[in-house]
Motif scaffolding. Structure first.
Motif, short mmCIF file in Angstrom:
data_model
loop_
_atom_site.label_atom_id
_atom_site.label_comp_id
_atom_site.label_asym_id
_atom_site.label_seq_id
_atom_site.Cartn_x
_atom_site.Cartn_y
_atom_site.Cartn_z
N LYS A 1 -95.04 -4.80 -30.34
CA LYS A 1 -94.36 -4.48 -29.93
C LYS A 1 -92.57 -4.42 -30.24
N THR A 2 -91.82 -3.41 -30.13
CA THR A 2 -90.66 -3.62 -30.19
C THR A 2 -89.49 -3.41 -28.77
N ILE A 3 -89.13 -4.08 -29.20
CA ILE A 3 -88.23 -4.88 -28.22
C ILE A 3 -86.16 -4.45 -27.97
N GLY A 4 -86.14 -2.76 -26.87
CA GLY A 4 -84.70 -2.94 -26.79
C GLY A 4 -83.99 -3.08 -25.73
N ILE A 5 -82.72 -4.08 -26.25
CA ILE A 5 -81.86 -4.83 -24.67
C ILE A 5 -80.61 -3.63 -24.27
N CYS A 6 -80.09 -3.67 -23.51
CA CYS A 6 -79.50 -2.92 -23.71
C CYS A 6 -78.37 -3.63 -22.99
N ILE A 7 -76.69 -3.61 -23.52
CA ILE A 7 -75.69 -4.23 -23.11
C ILE A 7 -74.57 -3.36 -23.09
N GLY A 8 -74.50 -2.43 -22.58
CA GLY A 8 -74.14 -1.34 -21.43
C GLY A 8 -72.37 -1.22 -22.75
#
Length: 94
Positions: free
Chosen positions: A70-77
């Motif tokens: 798994k590759t995780i992308g976290i959008c923080i705006g």
């Protein structure tokens, strides 16, 4: 705080703002909803020089490779610039 992932990339999307991307092999066995629940609404980014930055999570994207990693992308705006988050920083739960 619990470690979520090591940051491998940080980039800006015109539409969504800054996105942090990373991996953590310990999360590979969890479902997408379990990972999203673990991340929560806020994260803490610890930079290589030990500064801690608290950030609101806008959204989470998870992709699986062909070998089920798994590759995780976290959008923080848009409130944070990608240049404010050095590669090799570590993301923790709040």
């Amino acid at each position: 705080m619990h470690k979520l992932l090591d940051i491998g990339d940080v980039f800006e999307s015109k539409e969504y703002g800054t996105i942090i991307v990373g991996i953590n092999p310990e999360l590979d066995t969890l479902s997408h909803s379990e990972i999203k629940n673990r991340i929560g609404d806020y994260i803490v980014v610890r930079t290589p020089d030990y500064k801690e930055l608290e950030m609101k999570v806008i959204s989470v994207q998870i992709s699986n490779s062909l070998i089920d990693k798994k590759t995780i992308g976290i959008c923080i705006g848009k409130a944070v610039n990608p240049s404010d988050i050095p590669i090799r920083s570590v993301v923790y739960t709040r």
